[in-house]
Design a protein around this motif. Structure first.
Motif, PDB file in Angstrom:
ATOM      1  N   ILE A 170       0.865  -1.322  -0.095  1.00 34.54           N
ATOM      2  CA  ILE A 170       0.098  -0.075  -0.049  1.00 34.54           C
ATOM      3  C   ILE A 170       0.902   1.179   0.103  1.00 34.54           C
ATOM      4  O   ILE A 170       0.488   2.156  -0.576  1.00 34.54           O
ATOM      5  CB  ILE A 170      -1.120  -0.108   1.293  1.00 34.54           C
ATOM      6  N   TRP A 180      -5.588  -4.749   1.406  1.00 31.45           N
ATOM      7  CA  TRP A 180      -6.528  -4.322   2.540  1.00 31.45           C
ATOM      8  C   TRP A 180      -7.418  -5.293   3.352  1.00 31.45           C
ATOM      9  O   TRP A 180      -7.582  -5.157   4.600  1.00 31.45           O
ATOM     10  CB  TRP A 180      -7.503  -3.480   1.737  1.00 31.45           C
ATOM     11  N   ASN A 218       1.530  10.121   2.993  1.00 33.63           N
ATOM     12  CA  ASN A 218       1.039   9.135   2.247  1.00 33.63           C
ATOM     13  C   ASN A 218      -0.160   8.702   2.721  1.00 33.63           C
ATOM     14  O   ASN A 218      -0.362   8.107   3.684  1.00 33.63           O
ATOM     15  CB  ASN A 218       2.034   8.025   2.269  1.00 33.63           C
ATOM     16  N   PRO A 220      -2.928   6.806   1.448  1.00 34.89           N
ATOM     17  CA  PRO A 220      -3.221   5.362   1.782  1.00 34.89           C
ATOM     18  C   PRO A 220      -2.762   4.521   2.839  1.00 34.89           C
ATOM     19  O   PRO A 220      -3.363   3.964   3.340  1.00 34.89           O
ATOM     20  CB  PRO A 220      -2.982   4.857   0.116  1.00 34.89           C
ATOM     21  N   ALA A 224      -4.449   2.726   5.854  1.00 31.64           N
ATOM     22  CA  ALA A 224      -4.245   1.632   6.143  1.00 31.64           C
ATOM     23  C   ALA A 224      -3.908   1.232   7.546  1.00 31.64           C
ATOM     24  O   ALA A 224      -4.315   0.552   8.506  1.00 31.64           O
ATOM     25  CB  ALA A 224      -3.050   1.044   5.259  1.00 31.64           C
TER      26      ALA A 224
END
Length: 621
Positions: A170, A180, A218, A220, A224
């Motif tokens: 990711i 995910w 970042n 994403p 996560a």
């Protein structure tokens, strides 16, 4: 693109064969659990003596999904449901679906398989990507999967490579739904406090480093981290309610862990770095550590270092830093802060060292990747190191190790047939009376349906600890180490006997006798106690208001159990207010003992050998 590509069919074929061979070796490693069943030898400490029985007790209570205020009546007259953790654990489900031994074997197989897959994916996709480095990917993954991890931790340490694989994918912008999904599902078979809290902190620090270095957040990657943390917090809601939101004092409030001086912390750091810790075992001392030191010697002299070398040095430094942090968390300088902020006392922040299995084995893989560049000799050395580490893992296989150490099998430990005979001889519904054990782990009685006043659990009401202490106060006064152990920890709420020390499983072959027992059986009676199960005969039973009830033996059991019945009302022993210069608990005061000179916090049970062979004297029931 990862290493296995159609452009390199030869290495692809070799790698597939290596993976199949690794899985075959793993099957051999796991086979005793399935072939021997209840006759298999298992780890006792923090396993047979606790968790395995806990799952059975919880399911028997009907409180698997109990409300936050629910209690387990079989233990301590009503142990809070929160003491047994979340209901959303895959391990609890296994113990609901299968008998205890079968559930244990299936969990071992699943945990090791996911450990193998996770480490392999991490090395293949991110760290050791050269097509012809397949032996490192396959057999470092196998060696990691064969580490003697703490069984009830499930994927708390073994699942970290799989999580890191998903996070790095990711982070690199190569996320797929499977990454995910991995992060969303792992919390159902792992522990937040025994691994992933520390892992997620590490991921947060990596995200912060990236944001500072690249001057760009970042999104994403941060999402996560937040998602996995959120799933864990939802699953572990009982932990939040008990540690953060509950105002009732628990046994954890009297933990005293930070009492080491500088030199003892240094020694502990070195010991942890070289030998590791039994809850995050790595068996790295004999093969991996020499490899790491050799590669460090080779790399440190190089002026130009590639990514592999830089990552190796970073992980080696992190490895050392984690050991230092672990040791110095117990330095006496922390104690004022721990007393001022209860969270620092009730939550063990030393457990950042639970990252070490991941760090050590990834470092091992990177080190071998460096060595294989040293021609034919380097590749031969890599093969030798991989073979040696895998073979060493078999020496720590539960069946091999604990059979060699003389530990009981699953069947011998829980002794179901023997304890059924005791239950039948007593002849009363088990919920109508309470028992406690001497020289035996209380979970043996619990596993067999008895309601116990004693237990092994590090989360229970502080008021109960103070009340229970009145029973054993005289015995604690006679043994300074036991007194420190109980007063500054209390996780083992046992009937301690000064003559026996911290030894809880006397076998039927022992010739030892208890000669001068001093218990307050009046308090024991008031708490509902009616019977004592002792692994040894008590010479002065009558002085303690006890009368012999029967001696129980069984060929399938590791124990000879002397059952004593408490005489009507029990017998109170006069308790002295001061033991030397050290205040002790006054009966009825509700105040725990305090020993300001106590040092150390023996968190692990002494596990000495047992008495030699010989027939144990018996009495008539």
């Amino acid at each position: 693109m990862h290493a296995l590509t159609k452009a390199d069919p030869v290495n692809r074929a070799f790698e597939k064969r290596a993976l199949l061979a690794a899985l075959a070796v793993m099957a051999v490693y796991l086979s005793p659990l399935f072939l021997l069943g209840e006759d298999a030898h298992l780890r006792v400490h923090d396993n047979l003596d606790s968790n395995i029985a806990w799952y059975k007790v919880l399911h028997a209570s009907g409180e698997w999904f109990g409300k936050p205020g629910a209690v387990i009546p079989q233990v301590m007259g009503g142990l809070p449901r929160a003491a047994y953790g979340t209901e959303f654990s895959g391990l609890l489900l296994l113990h609901k679906l299968f008998p205890s031994m079968t559930a244990y074997a299936v969990s071992q197989a699943a945990s090791r398989l996911f450990a193998f897959v996770g480490m392999y994916l991490l090395l293949r996709d991110h760290l050791v990507r050269e097509p012809d480095a397949w032996p490192i990917r396959a057999f470092v993954s196998l060696a990691f999967a064969l580490t003697p991890f703490w069984p009830s931790g499930m994927l708390s340490t073994l699942g970290q490579p799989l999580a890191l694989w998903a996070f790095l994918s990711i982070r690199d912008g190569r996320a797929r739904p499977r990454h995910w999904l991995t992060l969303a599902l792992l919390p159902f078979y792992a522990s937040f406090v025994l691994g992933f809290f520390f892992f997620l902190v590490a991921m947060g620090l990596l995200w912060l480093r990236d944001a500072i270095a690249k001057k760009k957040a970042n999104g994403p990657f941060l999402a996560a981290i937040a998602m996995m943390t959120g799933v864990f917090l939802l699953i572990e809601y009982r932990l939040l309610l008990s540690l953060v939101l509950s105002g009732e004092p628990t046994s954890r409030n009297e933990f005293v862990s930070s009492r080491l001086g500088l030199w003892r912390c240094v020694r502990l750091a070195v010991k942890n770095f070289v030998l590791g810790h039994h809850h995050a075992a790595t068996i790295h001392t004999f093969v991996i550590l020499p490899v790491l030191l050799l590669v460090f010697y080779l790399v440190i002299g190089e002026r130009r270092r590639g990514d592999t070398e830089r990552r190796f040095l970073s992980l080696l430094a992190l490895n050392a830093g984690l050991s230092v942090w672990y040791a110095f968390w117990f330095h006496r300088g922390w104690q004022p802060l721990k007393e001022a902020v209860s969270l620092f006392n009730t939550f063990n922040f030393a457990r950042f060292h639970f990252l070490r299995p991941l760090v050590i084995y990834v470092g091992f893989a990177l080190g071998l990747a460096v060595l294989r560049r040293y021609g034919r000799a380097g590749r031969a050395f890599v093969s030798l190191a991989l073979a040696a580490q895998v073979l060493l893992s078999f020496a720590f296989n539960e069946e091999v190790l604990f059979k060699r150490l003389g530990e009981p099998t699953f069947r011998q430990f829980y002794a179901e047939r023997q304890f059924s005979a005791i239950r039948d001889r007593i002849g009363l519904p088990q919920e109508t009376y309470r028992v406690a054990s001497i020289g035996l782990h209380p979970v043996i009685a619990q596993y067999n349906g008895f309601y116990t006043l004693d237990t092994y659990n590090n989360f229970y009401p502080l008021s109960y600890k103070h009340r229970f202490r009145q029973i054993i106060a005289k015995e604690l006064d006679k043994n300074r180490k036991l007194k420190e152990y109980f007063d500054t920890w209390g996780g083992r709420c046992y009937i301690f006997v000064a003559e026996l020390g911290k030894k809880y499983d006397y076998r039927k072959t022992s010739t030892k006798r208890i000669r001068n027992l001093e218990l307050d059986t009046k308090v024991f009676w008031e708490m509902g106690g009616r019977y004592l199960f002792s692994a040894l005969p008590i010479d002065n039973a009558a002085d303690n208001g006890l009368k012999p009830f029967g001696v129980f033996d069984d060929a399938e059991s590791a124990w000879r159990v002397y059952v004593y019945e408490v005489m009507q009302g029990g017998k109170s022993l006069e308790q002295t207010g001061v033991d030397g210069h050290h205040p002790v608990l006054q009966r009825g005061s509700g105040v725990a003992g305090d020993d300001p000179e106590a040092v150390g916090n023996p968190r692990r049970a002494d596990r000495g050998r047992f008495g030699g062979p010989g027939k144990q004297p018996t009495f008539r029931g």
